[in-house]
Design a protein around this motif. Structure first.
Motif, PDB file in Angstrom:
ATOM      1  N   ALA A   1     -10.740  18.391 -32.406  1.00 28.42           N
ATOM      2  CA  ALA A   1      -9.553  19.264 -31.979  1.00 28.42           C
ATOM      3  C   ALA A   1      -8.243  18.755 -32.233  1.00 28.42           C
ATOM      4  CB  ALA A   1      -9.672  19.643 -30.554  1.00 28.42           C
ATOM      5  N   ALA A   2      -8.118  17.325 -31.943  1.00 30.42           N
ATOM      6  CA  ALA A   2      -6.858  16.736 -32.294  1.00 30.42           C
ATOM      7  C   ALA A   2      -6.539  16.362 -33.520  1.00 30.42           C
ATOM      8  CB  ALA A   2      -6.739  15.348 -31.558  1.00 30.42           C
ATOM      9  N   GLU A   3      -7.527  16.114 -34.560  1.00 31.88           N
ATOM     10  CA  GLU A   3      -7.304  15.832 -36.004  1.00 31.88           C
ATOM     11  C   GLU A   3      -7.010  17.239 -36.624  1.00 31.88           C
ATOM     12  OE1 GLU A   3      -9.759  14.557 -39.620  1.00 31.88           O
ATOM     13  OE2 GLU A   3      -9.746  13.172 -37.820  1.00 31.88           O
ATOM     14  N   THR A   4      -7.593  18.469 -36.104  1.00 32.19           N
ATOM     15  CA  THR A   4      -7.409  19.759 -36.569  1.00 32.19           C
ATOM     16  C   THR A   4      -5.902  20.240 -36.466  1.00 32.19           C
ATOM     17  OG1 THR A   4      -9.707  20.448 -36.376  1.00 32.19           O
ATOM     18  CG2 THR A   4      -8.349  22.289 -36.518  1.00 32.19           C
ATOM     19  N   LEU A   5      -5.513  19.844 -35.109  1.00 21.48           N
ATOM     20  CA  LEU A   5      -4.147  20.262 -34.892  1.00 21.48           C
ATOM     21  C   LEU A   5      -3.202  19.455 -35.587  1.00 21.48           C
ATOM     22  CD1 LEU A   5      -4.346  20.860 -30.784  1.00 21.48           C
ATOM     23  CD2 LEU A   5      -3.872  22.489 -32.686  1.00 21.48           C
ATOM     24  N   ALA A   6      -3.365  18.284 -35.760  1.00 22.08           N
ATOM     25  CA  ALA A   6      -2.511  17.520 -36.471  1.00 22.08           C
ATOM     26  C   ALA A   6      -2.216  17.818 -37.813  1.00 22.08           C
ATOM     27  CB  ALA A   6      -3.135  15.965 -36.525  1.00 22.08           C
ATOM     28  N   ASP A   7      -3.315  18.476 -38.281  1.00 19.09           N
ATOM     29  CA  ASP A   7      -3.186  19.407 -39.897  1.00 19.09           C
ATOM     30  C   ASP A   7      -2.542  20.698 -39.918  1.00 19.09           C
ATOM     31  OD1 ASP A   7      -4.300  16.747 -40.857  1.00 19.09           O
ATOM     32  OD2 ASP A   7      -6.130  17.304 -40.789  1.00 19.09           O
ATOM     33  N   GLU A   8      -2.374  21.183 -38.714  1.00 16.79           N
ATOM     34  CA  GLU A   8      -2.218  22.317 -38.551  1.00 16.79           C
ATOM     35  C   GLU A   8      -0.486  22.721 -39.136  1.00 16.79           C
ATOM     36  OE1 GLU A   8      -2.345  26.366 -35.485  1.00 16.79           O
ATOM     37  OE2 GLU A   8      -2.075  24.259 -34.729  1.00 16.79           O
ATOM     38  N   VAL A   9      -0.184  23.666 -39.930  1.00 12.62           N
ATOM     39  CA  VAL A   9       1.170  23.939 -40.301  1.00 12.62           C
ATOM     40  C   VAL A   9       1.692  25.160 -39.479  1.00 12.62           C
ATOM     41  CG1 VAL A   9       2.425  24.691 -41.966  1.00 12.62           C
ATOM     42  CG2 VAL A   9       0.697  23.258 -42.726  1.00 12.62           C
ATOM     43  N   VAL A  10       2.738  24.903 -38.855  1.00 19.61           N
ATOM     44  CA  VAL A  10       3.334  26.207 -37.971  1.00 19.61           C
ATOM     45  C   VAL A  10       4.820  26.334 -38.536  1.00 19.61           C
ATOM     46  CG1 VAL A  10       4.165  26.433 -35.795  1.00 19.61           C
ATOM     47  CG2 VAL A  10       2.214  24.987 -35.778  1.00 19.61           C
TER      48      VAL A  10
END
Length: 86
Positions: free
Chosen positions: A71-80
């Motif tokens: 989850a942390a890695e997925t959020l780190a790659d997320e573009v907002v």
């Protein structure tokens, strides 16, 4: 030292998480189970302890930590994209 921990966490989740289109439509699950990561993270967010999650879903503490690492890695790659307020 932090990079080593992040690197180790990444290896751990890759060894414990399965993403297969034939299992729950490709949602990430703990390998060998049909327990989706969203359930694990949601249970922790809802106040369950790691021990309670392990007992409820018959998974290990390492599985829970792998779910959190994923989850942390997925959020780190997320573009907002911020939307300006009116």
């Amino acid at each position: 030292m932090v990079k080593a921990n992040v690197s180790q966490a990444n290896e751990d989740w890759q060894n414990r998480i399965n993403i297969d289109p034939g299992i729950l439509g490709g949602k990430p699950v703990i390998k060998g189970t049909r327990v989706p990561l969203e359930i694990i993270v949601g249970a922790l967010a809802g106040g369950m302890s790691i021990e309670e999650v392990c007992e409820a879903y018959r998974i290990s503490e390492e599985d829970v930590r792998a779910a959190l690492s994923y989850a942390a890695e997925t959020l780190a790659d997320e573009v907002v994209h911020a939307i300006p307020s009116r």
